[in-house]
Design a protein around this motif. Structure first.
Motif: not given
Lengths: 258, 195
Positions: A160, A162-164
Motif C-alpha cells: 500500500a 509502495a503504490y502510494r
C-alpha cells in the motif's frame, strides 16, 4: 428430478435436522417434569408454552421485551464503538496502549455482579443494564480488534505504501478487510455476554419494564412457569439477535469477500 | 540515468550490498541476472526506497514503481479493482487497458483466489505498471508465466517507454532484455555485459 423437487427435499431435510433434536430435548424435559411431578419445581413444556402464549397476549410483555432489547442492544452498540475506538488508539500509540491495557484487563477480571452493584450506586436504575452490557462487550471488542490490527499483513501494508495509497485508502482497502473477521467474531461473543449480563443487571436493579424484573417477580411469587416462560423469551431474543447479526456479517463479508 | 552509488545494506552480520554502484541507461529493459540470494531483491528494494541503506545514494529518473517478489494481492479485491486502486480518480477508466496488457482482460471481475499462480503474477505486474512512475523495478515479473506470453508482455512493457530494471531467473526473459547485468554475491558484485 426437477430443480423445485430437489429444493423442496433439501428444505425438508434441513427442517428435519432442526426438528429432531428439538423434539428429543422437549421429550426429555417433559419426562423430567413428569418424574418430578411438581409444577412449582419443574413445569413441563406444555404448561410453559401455555404461559408463554398467555404472556404474548399482554401489552406489558411486549413492552418489557422491547425495552430490554433496546437497553441491552444500546449497551452492546456502545461497547462495540468504544472497544473499537480504544483498540485503534492502542494500536497507534504506545502510551494509549499502556494506559488502556490495565484498565481493560481489570474490567475483564471484575465479576459482573460487582459491576452491577457499583454502577447501581452511580447511575439511574434504567441505565444500569446498558452500562453493564457495554462494559462486558468493551474488553472483548478491544482485544479482538487490536489483534486484528496487529495481525494485518505487513507485506500488504508495504505494498500500500509502495503504490502510494493515501491513509484513508490504506484503512479502507487493507486494515478494514483484515480486521473484519476479528471484529465479527468479537461482536458474536460480545452479543451473548451483553445479553446475559444485561438481563442479570435488570434482575438486580429492576427497572420498571424489563425482562429481568419479570424474572425476579416470577421467582419471588413462586411462578416457576412464568420464570421458564421469560427465560425462553431471553433465549429466543438472544438467538434472534445473533441470527440478525450473523446475516448482516455474512452479507458484509460476501461483499468484501473477507 | 538509473543510478546508485556506494550503497551498503547489512542485515545483522550479513553484508548484502557492500558499497555497490550501478549505472543503467534511462531507456529500455535492463536485466539483473544472478543466483538466488545474491542480493537482487535487496538492490531493487533499496532503489525503490523500501530498504534503508547504511551508506551511498540513489538517483532515479522519477518515483519508482516496484513489483515485489511476492504477488501481495488483496484477497478481497477483484482484478479490475486492484488496478483502479492505484490509479487516480480521473484515470480509473484505464483499468481494462492495463489488464489487456498482461492478457487478463477476461478476468476483470475475478478475485485472486479464482486465478492461477501465473495469472496472479500478471495481475500484480499490471498493478505495478498502472501505478506508473519514472522507472519500473520488477522482481521476477514472469515467475510462473509461460515463455511466449512473457515475451509478448515484455514487448508491450518496452513500448511504454519507461526504463525497466528487472530481475529474472528465466533464460528466455533475460535474453529478450536490452542489456544484462550479471550479478553474484553476497555481497553483490556486477559485471555488465551487452547482448
Amino acid at each position: 428430478m426437477t430443480t423445485s423437487t430437489i429444493s423442496r427435499n433439501s428444505v425438508g431435510r434441513t427442517l428435519l435436522r432442526a426438528a429432531i433434536p428439538l423434539a428429543f430435548w422437549l421429550g426429555v424435559w417433559q419426562l423430567a417434569a413428569l418424574a418430578v411431578g411438581k409444577e412449582l419445581l419443574l413445569p413441563g413444556p406444555l404448561a410453559v408454552g401455555e404461559r408463554l402464549f398467555a404472556l404474548a397476549g399482554e401489552r406489558a410483555f411486549w413492552r418489557s421485551a422491547g425495552m430490554s432489547l433496546g437497553r441491552i442492544f444500546g449497551g452492546f452498540a456502545a461497547g462495540v464503538l468504544l472497544g473499537c475506538a480504544l483498540a485503534a488508539l492502542s494500536s497507534v500509540s504506545q502510551w494509549a496502549d499502556r494506559l488502556f491495557s490495565p484498565a481493560v484487563k481489570v474490567i475483564r477480571a471484575t465479576p459482573v455482579a460487582s459491576f452491577i452493584v457499583l454502577v447501581l450506586l452511580w447511575a439511574p436504575t434504567g441505565r444500569v443494564p446498558a452500562i453493564i452490557s457495554a462494559l462486558m462487550v468493551l474488553p472483548v471488542l478491544w482485544g479482538n480488534v487490536r489483534r486484528g490490527i496487529t495481525q494485518t499483513d505487513p507485506l500488504l501494508l508495504e505494498a500500500a505504501r509502495a503504490y502510494r495509497f493515501s491513509r484513508g485508502r490504506t484503512l479502507r482497502l487493507v486494515y478494514l478487510p483484515s480486521v473484519f473477521p476479528y471484529f465479527a467474531s468479537g461482536c458474536s461473543t460480545g452479543l451473548g455476554l451483553a445479553w446475559k449480563s444485561g438481563v442479570a443487571a435488570e434482575v438486580l436493579c429492576q427497572p420498571a419494564l424489563a425482562i429481568g424484573t419479570a424474572l425476579y417477580r416470577a421467582k419471588i411469587t413462586l411462578e416457576t412457569t412464568s420464570l421458564f416462560a421469560w427465560t425462553i423469551v431471553v433465549i429466543a431474543l438472544s438467538f434472534l439477535l445473533e441470527s440478525v447479526l450473523g446475516l448482516l456479517f455474512r452479507r458484509l463479508g460476501r461483499g468484501a469477500r473477507v | 540515468m538509473i543510478f546508485c552509488e556506494n550503497i551498503t545494506v547489512r542485515f545483522g552480520e550479513k553484508l548484502v550490498l557492500d558499497r555497490f554502484t550501478l549505472e543503467a541507461p534511462e531507456e529500455g529493459v535492463t536485466a539483473l541476472s544472478g543466483p538466488s540470494g545474491c542480493g537482487k531483491t535487496t538492490l531493487l528494494r533499496a532503489l525503490a526506497g523500501l530498504q534503508p541503506v547504511q551508506t551511498g545514494r540513489v538517483t532515479l529518473p522519477g518515483p519508482a514503481a516496484i513489483l515485489f517478489q511476492e504477488d501481495r494481492l488483496f484477497p478481497w479485491r477483484t482484478a479490475e479493482q486492484h488496478i483502479a486502486d492505484v490509479l487516480s480518480r480521473d484515470r480509473r477508466g484505464e483499468a481494462g487497458m492495463w489488464l489487456e496488457l498482461v492478457e487478463l482482460e477476461g478476468e476483470a471481475r475475478s478475485r485472486p483466489a479464482a486465478l492461477s499462480g501465473g495469472m496472479e503474477r500478471r495481475l500484480a505486474l499490471a498493478r505495478c505498471l498502472a501505478c506508473g512512475g519514472g522507472v519500473y523495478l520488477l522482481d521476477e515479473p514472469f515467475a510462473g508465466v509461460d515463455a511466449p506470453r512473457a515475451g509478448r508482455i515484455l514487448s508491450r512493457i518496452r513500448g511504454l517507454g519507461v526504463p525497466v530494471l528487472l530481475s529474472s531467473h528465466e533464460v528466455e526473459t533475460v535474453a529478450r532484455c536490452d542489456r544484462i547485468l550479471r550479478l553474484e554475491g553476497p555481497p553483490l558484485r556486477a559485471i555488465p555485459e551487452k547482448i
